[in-house]
Design a protein around this motif. Structure first.
Motif, PDB file in Angstrom:
ATOM      1  N   GLN A   1       0.835  -1.203   0.000  1.00  0.00           N
ATOM      2  CA  GLN A   1       0.000   0.000   0.000  1.00  0.00           C
ATOM      3  C   GLN A   1       0.878   1.266   0.000  1.00  0.00           C
ATOM      4  O   GLN A   1       0.588   2.233  -0.711  1.00  0.00           O
ATOM      5  CB  GLN A   1      -0.923  -0.037   1.240  1.00  0.00           C
ATOM      6  CG  GLN A   1      -1.816   1.155   1.407  1.00  0.00           C
ATOM      7  CD  GLN A   1      -2.959   1.195   0.387  1.00  0.00           C
ATOM      8  OE1 GLN A   1      -2.889   0.576  -0.669  1.00  0.00           O
ATOM      9  NE2 GLN A   1      -3.999   1.947   0.696  1.00  0.00           N
ATOM     10  N   ILE A   2       1.941   1.259   0.778  1.00  0.00           N
ATOM     11  CA  ILE A   2       2.834   2.431   0.821  1.00  0.00           C
ATOM     12  C   ILE A   2       3.458   2.659  -0.565  1.00  0.00           C
ATOM     13  O   ILE A   2       3.531   3.790  -1.058  1.00  0.00           O
ATOM     14  CB  ILE A   2       3.934   2.254   1.901  1.00  0.00           C
ATOM     15  CG1 ILE A   2       3.305   2.199   3.302  1.00  0.00           C
ATOM     16  CG2 ILE A   2       4.973   3.368   1.816  1.00  0.00           C
ATOM     17  CD1 ILE A   2       4.261   1.777   4.411  1.00  0.00           C
ATOM     18  N   VAL A   3       3.881   1.572  -1.196  1.00  0.00           N
ATOM     19  CA  VAL A   3       4.494   1.683  -2.535  1.00  0.00           C
ATOM     20  C   VAL A   3       3.491   2.279  -3.524  1.00  0.00           C
ATOM     21  O   VAL A   3       3.804   3.213  -4.278  1.00  0.00           O
ATOM     22  CB  VAL A   3       4.971   0.292  -3.028  1.00  0.00           C
ATOM     23  CG1 VAL A   3       5.368   0.334  -4.502  1.00  0.00           C
ATOM     24  CG2 VAL A   3       6.128  -0.207  -2.171  1.00  0.00           C
ATOM     25  N   LYS A   4       2.257   1.762  -3.472  1.00  0.00           N
ATOM     26  CA  LYS A   4       1.217   2.210  -4.423  1.00  0.00           C
ATOM     27  C   LYS A   4       0.898   3.699  -4.211  1.00  0.00           C
ATOM     28  O   LYS A   4       0.814   4.478  -5.164  1.00  0.00           O
ATOM     29  CB  LYS A   4      -0.034   1.357  -4.188  1.00  0.00           C
ATOM     30  CG  LYS A   4      -1.109   1.545  -5.202  1.00  0.00           C
ATOM     31  CD  LYS A   4      -2.223   0.540  -4.971  1.00  0.00           C
ATOM     32  CE  LYS A   4      -3.522   1.299  -4.798  1.00  0.00           C
ATOM     33  NZ  LYS A   4      -4.563   0.547  -4.162  1.00  0.00           N
ATOM     34  N   LEU A   5       0.760   4.092  -2.944  1.00  0.00           N
ATOM     35  CA  LEU A   5       0.394   5.483  -2.656  1.00  0.00           C
ATOM     36  C   LEU A   5       1.530   6.441  -3.000  1.00  0.00           C
ATOM     37  O   LEU A   5       1.308   7.524  -3.540  1.00  0.00           O
ATOM     38  CB  LEU A   5       0.015   5.627  -1.178  1.00  0.00           C
ATOM     39  CG  LEU A   5      -1.251   4.869  -0.763  1.00  0.00           C
ATOM     40  CD1 LEU A   5      -1.433   4.900   0.747  1.00  0.00           C
ATOM     41  CD2 LEU A   5      -2.479   5.462  -1.454  1.00  0.00           C
ATOM     42  N   THR A   6       2.749   6.042  -2.680  1.00  0.00           N
ATOM     43  CA  THR A   6       3.895   6.936  -2.917  1.00  0.00           C
ATOM     44  C   THR A   6       4.038   7.261  -4.402  1.00  0.00           C
ATOM     45  O   THR A   6       4.428   8.374  -4.772  1.00  0.00           O
ATOM     46  CB  THR A   6       5.192   6.308  -2.352  1.00  0.00           C
ATOM     47  OG1 THR A   6       4.982   6.041  -0.974  1.00  0.00           O
ATOM     48  CG2 THR A   6       6.378   7.237  -2.516  1.00  0.00           C
TER      49      THR A   6
END
Ligand code: SAM
Length: 329
Positions: A299-304
């Protein structure tokens, strides 16, 4: 995400630095931030627990972030502050743990925080004049905060830095005195341009002063601009042959400010803020309460990847930010 470069966004900026707000509560009433004092808008504040915080830090560390700054609100208002610091410092991959504080508990706790693994500390001191300090912060505590600064130096932090927000007609006649003070005390100093938030629009209009006002005074006193190092933060830094510390200027209204952005923010309630002046945070708390670290990392990768190339402050758009204490300045 780039296999070789860690966490990156769509325009290739690499993220190495997490600013972690431990609480949105602050006991000071700085004129540019919380002039009426802290007020919770939606009921009580529910900051992340230590377990949730550590889950977050482990996930970011897996993605290559190695520096964490504890901020707020006033992070040291948390009664478990030292315990949180110790737990974060022990997370594999975290090489530098920093904190930002108004300094009100510093004289007493500097050594305990250093021993807990915090290696660099920034202390907010907007004036060296006791009456002005009281007028800016709502607390007549300059002497106490400066005792804390000395205690931090004695405790052996790798870096002790003062933060001063530049304000036209408030502290702009003190710039030379501040520069002399930090040089005489082997401290570093950051001048920060006051930033416009949704709550301080009138204040900003009256008090904003560009960092260039400091540059001329630094040059006149023999300070020289340092070349920008890869991975460095947003400050433009100056050094002087006779001073150990450096003086930096954070000028968010300068044209290239966002190009070197290397930081992400997590609010005290677990919202990921891709920018201090973005459209509100994205809630990671459900993932921080579970134990699926892979899902959290994904999720962090996708949002960043969706981080905007630049803020829109210069267009008078402060995003959804009421004041910096709400996200972690
Ligand atoms: N309570 C801590 C402190 O006083 O340093 C940490 C949180 S505070 C929000 C972090 C930094 O943001 C402080 O140096 C403060 O002066 C700065 N700050 C807050 N609001 C600001 C604004 N509108 N513009 C520029 N700097 C601001």
């Amino acid at each position: 995400m780039d296999e070789n470069r860690g966490l990156t966004d769509a325009i290739g900026r690499q993220f190495e630095y997490l600013r972690l707000s431990l609480t949105d509560v602050c006991n000071f009433r700085c004129t540019y931030c919380l002039p009426e004092g802290y007020r919770k808008v939606h009921g009580r504040s529910h900051p992340l627990s230590i377990a949730e915080t550590i889950r977050a830090v482990r996930a970011f560390a897996r993605l290559g972030l190695w520096k964490v700054r504890l901020t707020g609100g006033e992070p040291t208002l948390r009664s478990d502050f030292t315990q949180i610091a110790r737990a974060i410092a022990a997370v594999p991959g975290i090489r530098q743990l920093a904190m930002t504080t108004n300094g009100y508990r510093l004289a007493e706790y500097a050594r305990a925080w250093r021993d807990a693994g915090i290696s660099t500390i920034n202390i907010s001191v907007d004036s060296l004049d006791p009456a002005r300090f009281a007028a800016i912060t709502g607390h007549d505590r300059l002497a106490e905060v400066l005792r804390g600064v000395s205690a931090a130096q004695a405790a052996g932090f790798d870096s002790v830095k003062l933060n001063a927000v530049l304000m036209r007609g408030v502290n702009d006649d003190e710039l030379v005195a501040m520069i002399d003070f930090v040089a005489a005390h082997d401290l570093s100093l950051r001048f920060i341009e006051v930033m416009r938030t949704n709550d301080n629009v009138a204040f900003f209009g009256k008090r904003h002063l560009a960092g260039t006002a400091v540059v001329d005074q630094l040059k006149a006193a023999g300070w020289q601009r340092l070349p920008r190092l890869p991975g460095a933060g947003p400050a433009v830094e100056y050094a002087h042959p006779a001073a150990k510390g450096r003086i930096g200027i954070i000028a968010p209204y300068s044209p290239d400010f966002c190009a070197s952005c290397n930081r992400l923010r997590l609010s005290s309630e677990g919202k990921l803020h891709l920018c201090l002046f973005g459209d509100g945070g994205i809630d990671l708390r459900p993932l921080l309460q579970g134990d699926d670290e892979n899902a959290l990392v994904a999720q962090i990768v996708k949002l960043t990847a969706t981080k905007a190339p630049a803020h829109r402050l210069h267009m008078g758009d402060s995003g959804a930010t009421p004041h910096l204490a709400s996200i972690g300045g």
